[in-house]
Design an enzyme around this catalytic site. Structure first.
Site, PDB file in Angstrom:
ATOM      1  CB  SER A 160      -1.094  -0.313   1.286  1.00  0.00           C
ATOM      2  OG  SER A 160      -1.154   1.243   1.097  1.00  0.00           O
ATOM      3  CE1 TYR A 171      -3.614  -2.164   5.460  1.00  0.00           C
ATOM      4  CE2 TYR A 171      -3.105   0.572   4.582  1.00  0.00           C
ATOM      5  CZ  TYR A 171      -3.136  -0.787   3.904  1.00  0.00           C
ATOM      6  OH  TYR A 171      -3.474  -1.617   2.724  1.00  0.00           O
TER       7      TYR A 171
END
Length: 276
Positions: A160, A171
């Site tokens: 990501s 994350y």
């Protein structure tokens, strides 16, 4: 018409390369929804034999619809990839169905909570890392020996650009770990004829998930924190928009294919110009 996550599985993708994966056995995790489903749809129509894995039972419906469309060998299994035992069970099922694998595409992960780091409880941090790093780490550990024993192959991880993003530090750290895993393993595995690559998607438009990652924003403060992520994502894209599932599936399919045979260790941002 049968649909999975907003994708009509009986219809050809808008853009695809017929026979690009002919003779290739492709394992895809996170295949019941979102980017994983879009990748499964595309590679099945590119004549790959695909084995679909997800924690949601919905993955079996996806496999069924693709098989009904006449797209080669389609298998599926549910697995908890947050534990190594789940990853090894996944591989056992894939080997039984396909006889081996040539390509593994690891799509599992995703933000559970969206808030400033100081607001995370310790157990929430652990859950974020387990969901978005350990699932890939365990999957790759289970996949790699089979690829090596089969003479080589390709691993594509999905990271990501949120490694430089607000309100989701655990994350971001997890996806940074996926990037490091990709780079380090590429060095180790090259002489074993295994390529290891990744894409780093930006914000991607997708239908509402049938199986949600987390509770979602509830209070006005939580909604405001989530909106900050949305605003940053759009502002960071040179196109000032989210991408589509098809725009994510295309680069993943390319990196997984034999067309990318001289690419390894790379993480390709797919985020409208946001480099992460």
């Amino acid at each position: 018409m049968p649909e999975g996550g907003g994708i009509d599985l009986s219809q050809e993708p808008a853009i695809y390369s017929p026979q690009r994966f002919a003779g290739q056995r492709v394992l895809i995790t996170g295949a019941a929804q979102g980017i994983g489903l879009a990748v499964a749809h595309r590679i099945a129509y590119e004549d790959g034999s695909v084995f679909l894995v997800d924690r949601a039972e919905l993955v079996h419906d996806v496999a069924k619809h693709l098989a009904e469309a006449g797209k080669g060998t389609i298998g599926s299994a549910t697995a908890d990839l947050e534990a190594f035992e789940g990853a090894t069970a996944m591989m056992d099922a894939a080997i039984e169905a396909l006889g081996g694998i040539d390509v593994a595409i690891n799509v599992v992960g995703g933000t559970i909570w969206a808030k400033p780091f100081e607001e995370y409880a310790p157990e929430e941090i652990e859950k974020e890392v387990t969901r978005s790093l350990m699932t890939t780490l365990w999957s790759v550990r289970a996949e790699l020996p089979h690829l090596i024993n089969g003479g080589g192959g390709t691993i594509v991880n999905v990271s990501s650009v949120a490694t430089r993003g607000i309100n989701r530090v655990p994350y971001a750290a997890s996806k940074g770990g996926v990037n490091a895993l990709t780079a380090a393993l590429a060095l180790e595995a090259a002489d074993k004829n295994v390529r290891v690559v990744a894409t780093a998607p930006g914000g991607t438009l997708a239908p509402e998930r049938a199986v949600k990652r987390g509770p979602g924003p509830e209070s006005e403060q939580e909604k405001a924190w989530y909106q900050q992520i949305v605003d940053q994502t759009i502002d960071s894209s040179l196109f000032k928009r989210y991408g589509t599932l098809q725009e994510q599936a295309g680069p993943i399919a390319f990196l997984a294919s034999r067309e990318a045979s001289y690419v390894t260790g790379s993480v390709l941002p797919v985020a409208g110009g946001d480099q992460g």
